[in-house]
Motif scaffolding. Sequence first.
Motif, PDB file in Angstrom:
ATOM      1  N   ASN A 282       0.826  -1.213   0.000  1.00  0.00           N
ATOM      2  CA  ASN A 282       0.000   0.000   0.000  1.00  0.00           C
ATOM      3  C   ASN A 282       0.858   1.261   0.000  1.00  0.00           C
ATOM      4  O   ASN A 282       0.573   2.217  -0.735  1.00  0.00           O
ATOM      5  N   LEU A 283       1.906   1.269   0.811  1.00  0.00           N
ATOM      6  CA  LEU A 283       2.777   2.449   0.875  1.00  0.00           C
ATOM      7  C   LEU A 283       3.483   2.673  -0.455  1.00  0.00           C
ATOM      8  O   LEU A 283       3.645   3.812  -0.914  1.00  0.00           O
ATOM      9  N   TYR A 284       3.889   1.583  -1.093  1.00  0.00           N
ATOM     10  CA  TYR A 284       4.570   1.693  -2.388  1.00  0.00           C
ATOM     11  C   TYR A 284       3.611   2.225  -3.457  1.00  0.00           C
ATOM     12  O   TYR A 284       3.948   3.156  -4.207  1.00  0.00           O
ATOM     13  N   LEU A 285       2.407   1.662  -3.525  1.00  0.00           N
ATOM     14  CA  LEU A 285       1.451   2.094  -4.541  1.00  0.00           C
ATOM     15  C   LEU A 285       0.973   3.525  -4.305  1.00  0.00           C
ATOM     16  O   LEU A 285       0.627   4.233  -5.252  1.00  0.00           O
ATOM     17  N   ASN A 286       0.962   3.945  -3.024  1.00  0.00           N
ATOM     18  CA  ASN A 286       0.544   5.313  -2.703  1.00  0.00           C
ATOM     19  C   ASN A 286       1.671   6.325  -2.826  1.00  0.00           C
ATOM     20  O   ASN A 286       1.467   7.519  -2.593  1.00  0.00           O
ATOM     21  N   GLY A 287       2.864   5.853  -3.177  1.00  0.00           N
ATOM     22  CA  GLY A 287       4.000   6.762  -3.330  1.00  0.00           C
ATOM     23  C   GLY A 287       4.674   7.153  -2.032  1.00  0.00           C
ATOM     24  O   GLY A 287       5.533   8.044  -2.028  1.00  0.00           O
ATOM     25  N   GLU A 288       4.325   6.481  -0.929  1.00  0.00           N
ATOM     26  CA  GLU A 288       4.930   6.843   0.359  1.00  0.00           C
ATOM     27  C   GLU A 288       6.260   6.135   0.587  1.00  0.00           C
ATOM     28  O   GLU A 288       7.042   6.556   1.436  1.00  0.00           O
ATOM     29  N   ILE A 289       6.510   5.043  -0.128  1.00  0.00           N
ATOM     30  CA  ILE A 289       7.848   4.453  -0.176  1.00  0.00           C
ATOM     31  C   ILE A 289       8.469   4.908  -1.485  1.00  0.00           C
ATOM     32  O   ILE A 289       7.948   4.630  -2.568  1.00  0.00           O
ATOM     33  N   LYS A 290       9.577   5.620  -1.390  1.00  0.00           N
ATOM     34  CA  LYS A 290      10.178   6.226  -2.579  1.00  0.00           C
ATOM     35  C   LYS A 290      11.464   5.483  -2.948  1.00  0.00           C
ATOM     36  O   LYS A 290      12.471   5.594  -2.247  1.00  0.00           O
ATOM     37  N   PRO A 291      11.450   4.720  -4.040  1.00  0.00           N
ATOM     38  CA  PRO A 291      12.644   3.982  -4.468  1.00  0.00           C
ATOM     39  C   PRO A 291      13.728   4.930  -4.974  1.00  0.00           C
ATOM     40  O   PRO A 291      13.465   6.091  -5.346  1.00  0.00           O
ATOM     41  N   TYR A 292      14.974   4.412  -4.983  1.00  0.00           N
ATOM     42  CA  TYR A 292      16.054   5.152  -5.621  1.00  0.00           C
ATOM     43  C   TYR A 292      15.772   5.245  -7.124  1.00  0.00           C
ATOM     44  O   TYR A 292      15.254   4.315  -7.746  1.00  0.00           O
ATOM     45  N   ASP A 293      16.113   6.385  -7.704  1.00  0.00           N
ATOM     46  CA  ASP A 293      15.907   6.611  -9.141  1.00  0.00           C
ATOM     47  C   ASP A 293      17.115   6.064  -9.884  1.00  0.00           C
ATOM     48  O   ASP A 293      18.217   6.629  -9.807  1.00  0.00           O
ATOM     49  N   LEU A 294      16.931   4.939 -10.571  1.00  0.00           N
ATOM     50  CA  LEU A 294      18.049   4.283 -11.250  1.00  0.00           C
ATOM     51  C   LEU A 294      17.826   4.271 -12.751  1.00  0.00           C
ATOM     52  O   LEU A 294      16.687   4.265 -13.232  1.00  0.00           O
ATOM     53  N   ALA A 295      18.938   4.243 -13.484  1.00  0.00           N
ATOM     54  CA  ALA A 295      18.854   4.135 -14.936  1.00  0.00           C
ATOM     55  C   ALA A 295      18.241   2.794 -15.310  1.00  0.00           C
ATOM     56  O   ALA A 295      18.433   1.787 -14.619  1.00  0.00           O
ATOM     57  N   ALA A 296      17.514   2.768 -16.413  1.00  0.00           N
ATOM     58  CA  ALA A 296      16.858   1.529 -16.859  1.00  0.00           C
ATOM     59  C   ALA A 296      17.896   0.463 -17.205  1.00  0.00           C
ATOM     60  O   ALA A 296      19.007   0.774 -17.589  1.00  0.00           O
TER      61      ALA A 296
END
Length: 585
Positions: free
Chosen positions: A571-585
Amino acid sequence: MTTQTAPAPMVDAPVSTPTADPLPRRMSDFATLGEALDYAARGVRGLNFHDARGTLVRGYPFAQMRADAHDMARRLIAMGVTPGERVAIVAETSAEFAALFFGTVLSGAWPVPLPLPTSFGGRESYIDQLRVQLASCDPTMLVYPPELSSLAGAAAEAAGVRGLDWAELATLPAPDTALPAVSSDDVCYLQYSSGSTRFPHGVVITHRALLSNLAAHAHGMRIQDSDRCVSWLPWYHDMGLVGCFLSPLANQVSTDYLKTEDFARRPLSWLDLISRNTGTTLSYSPTFGYDICARRISSQTKASDRFDLSRWRVAGNGADMIRPDVMQAFVDAFADAGFQASAFLPSYGLAESTLAVSLMPPGEGIRVELVEETELSGGDHGGDRPQRYRAIVNCGKAVRDMEIQVREEDGTPLPDGAIGKVWCRGPSVMVGYFRDPASTDACLVDGWLDTGDMGYMSDGYIFIVGRAKDMIIINGRNHWPQDIEWAVEQLPGFKAGDIAAFAITTPGGEETPAVLVQCRSSDESERVRLRDEIRDRVRSVTGMNCVVELIPPRTLPRTSSGKLSRAKARNLYLNGEIKPYDLAA
């Protein structure tokens, strides 16, 4: 003429309650919890509270606890608290909570233990959690330790509930008054299960249910006169509250406590306390407690130089999936200190059954069966992928007066070895969820409780394979999140609790596994390498591509018992409350 400074007054050192007691032991054969307290108070045993280094801070005989509880009951009655009302209490491991819990029971009201703040989430997260639970149990007041006045007080105010700290409560008058009569079928307390806090389930437990489970617990562990217990488990979780607070009282066992937060900071202090108290024979932990101790002991350290674990006869394990590899690592680390693998006592239980559903007979230790993954998932073996097996731990036999069945989805009982939903029935099963008849009806049918877990029976033993609601079902195939998580844990640099796996729907409308992984590396190229390696590992297990997200350490949410909460992570991930590191594809 010289003046002399008067010596400081001597302060008596705290005295621990003894292990031995001439009072004949009774194994929870009481009608009510108050009756159990009356009996325990006739002896000399009690509770003992220690600081972070394991130094005794307070010995608290059951006799003193009874006196304090009676005073607290009279205070509550004088404040207008009536039978059946709820008194919410922040469950710090302390004499104050113990007296307040029993005082509430003696007043006829229902104590509701609520959690302490954890290291996961901040101030607002904790206040919101308390606020939601307060709205659910509708208490007449919230009582908390003085040091939590700002946090708990804010939650009480947000919920429109009277809040006060227990130091303030202890100063109020306790006029002599008759306590209400309490019967076995009266409600004893309200316990929140350790799942979601957004829609909390208050489990209603009667005196009869509690005492039945405590008796089953004592008989199952074969409590002896020489037993003594050590615990760091939180009192707002069923294993800590029932197994390590109420059970020692109802079975008259002296117990030594570390606060949960002190264990988290200094895990090996748990084993120090077991070693130091020569009578210690009983102690319980979820798998992660054994895991962190095995990791903390240096390979250069000789365990026997610091610890003596030779008297530890029941090393209980429960509250999460039991990991045989972790248990073996603990044996490898501490066998030199006298720990015996046969001391491990796997168990299975849940708050809805008060606590225990099954216990391994003492001395049998960890026993596993290897089960092929397609049997676990209920599907056919696909393609040319090699067969993979998971070691499933034997969680023992049904405790006294408890029945266990494994059933098909339609309720048909299954034979030994067939995986299905686990149901149980017995006198310690809950009355229901507080003010939630729909949820109660969904899991209680003709006295049987649908535990929500999947497992199978074998010769009277129950094997648990996972939570039904955690199953990842994609393209008609079932995948257990534990299998994905354990596969990632085998990669260097990761450990239990770093990974959460669940299903999501991609922007293209396809179902796919998502894997959140706590990453400690700050180097972006290393993060990209790890992500790709994890993706390859998960593909080798599931045969599918998946979404892999690296996230900061200490991001994944936990339940009140310290277990990973996959549902909340999703739920936190889908709601944007867990923010992953921004990595290159």
